[in-house]
Design an enzyme around this catalytic site. Structure first.
Site, short mmCIF file in Angstrom:
data_model
loop_
_atom_site.label_atom_id
_atom_site.label_comp_id
_atom_site.label_asym_id
_atom_site.label_seq_id
_atom_site.Cartn_x
_atom_site.Cartn_y
_atom_site.Cartn_z
N CYS A 180 17.37 -11.04 59.28
CA CYS A 180 16.24 -10.16 58.98
C CYS A 180 16.78 -8.77 58.69
O CYS A 180 18.00 -8.57 58.61
CB CYS A 180 15.20 -10.16 60.11
SG CYS A 180 15.74 -9.39 61.65
N ARG A 195 12.90 -10.28 64.47
CA ARG A 195 12.67 -11.64 63.98
C ARG A 195 13.88 -12.57 64.07
O ARG A 195 13.77 -13.70 64.56
CB ARG A 195 12.17 -11.61 62.53
CG ARG A 195 10.83 -10.96 62.37
CD ARG A 195 10.48 -10.76 60.92
NE ARG A 195 11.39 -9.77 60.32
CZ ARG A 195 11.44 -9.50 59.03
NH1 ARG A 195 10.68 -10.16 58.18
NH2 ARG A 195 12.27 -8.58 58.57
N ASP A 250 7.41 -8.51 59.76
CA ASP A 250 8.28 -7.81 60.70
C ASP A 250 7.43 -7.13 61.77
O ASP A 250 6.68 -6.20 61.48
CB ASP A 250 9.10 -6.76 59.94
CG ASP A 250 10.20 -6.15 60.78
OD1 ASP A 250 10.12 -6.23 62.03
OD2 ASP A 250 11.13 -5.58 60.19
#
Length: 139
Positions: A8, A14, A113
């Site tokens: 990510c 994440r 996110d």
């Protein structure tokens, strides 16, 4: 044994969530996580992600810190999995074209996110579903 890396933007929300959810689901895959940027380099897993781990009793390494994706990691992995479409695009810019066949989206739908949305529960739901799909694909 297959080796995968979840990627990510910062490697604090994440991708570490996916890393430890997947490790909790199976020990038949080697799992790591990385970032496409160096913005959070050396920072610990976000407290929101840590709260999810504690709430759902997911074991994790509390000493893990953000690391940027590099060529060595990319070459060692069988699958490089971007958590959203921008991560996938960034990975293709960062890595040589010979490695592009290893790059995959985490799921059909990008995982938002939670650093921006604040919704770690929604991220956890999507990460769990995605990790189960990846487990079924790889194991």
């Amino acid at each position: 044994m297959k080796k995968i890396v979840f990627v990510c933007l910062g490697n604090i929300c994440r991708s570490p969530m996916a890393e430890f959810v997947m490790k909790n689901l199976t020990d038949q895959v080697i799992v790591e996580s990385r970032a496409t940027s160096a913005w959070e380099h050396g920072n610990p897993i976000h407290r929101g992600t840590q709260q999810i781990f504690k709430q759902y009793q997911i074991p994790y390494d509390s000493h893990k810190t953000s690391q940027k994706m590099n060529l060595e990691t990319a070459e060692e992995c069988d699958y490089i999995i971007g958590m959203d479409s921008q991560n996938v695009a960034d990975l293709k810019k960062m890595l040589p074209s010979r490695l592009h066949t290893k790059i995959y989206p985490f799921a059909e739908e990008s995982v938002p996110d939670p650093w921006y949305t604040g919704d770690f529960e929604e991220t956890y739901r999507m990460v769990t579903e995605g990790c189960l799909a990846w487990k079924n694909r790889l194991v």
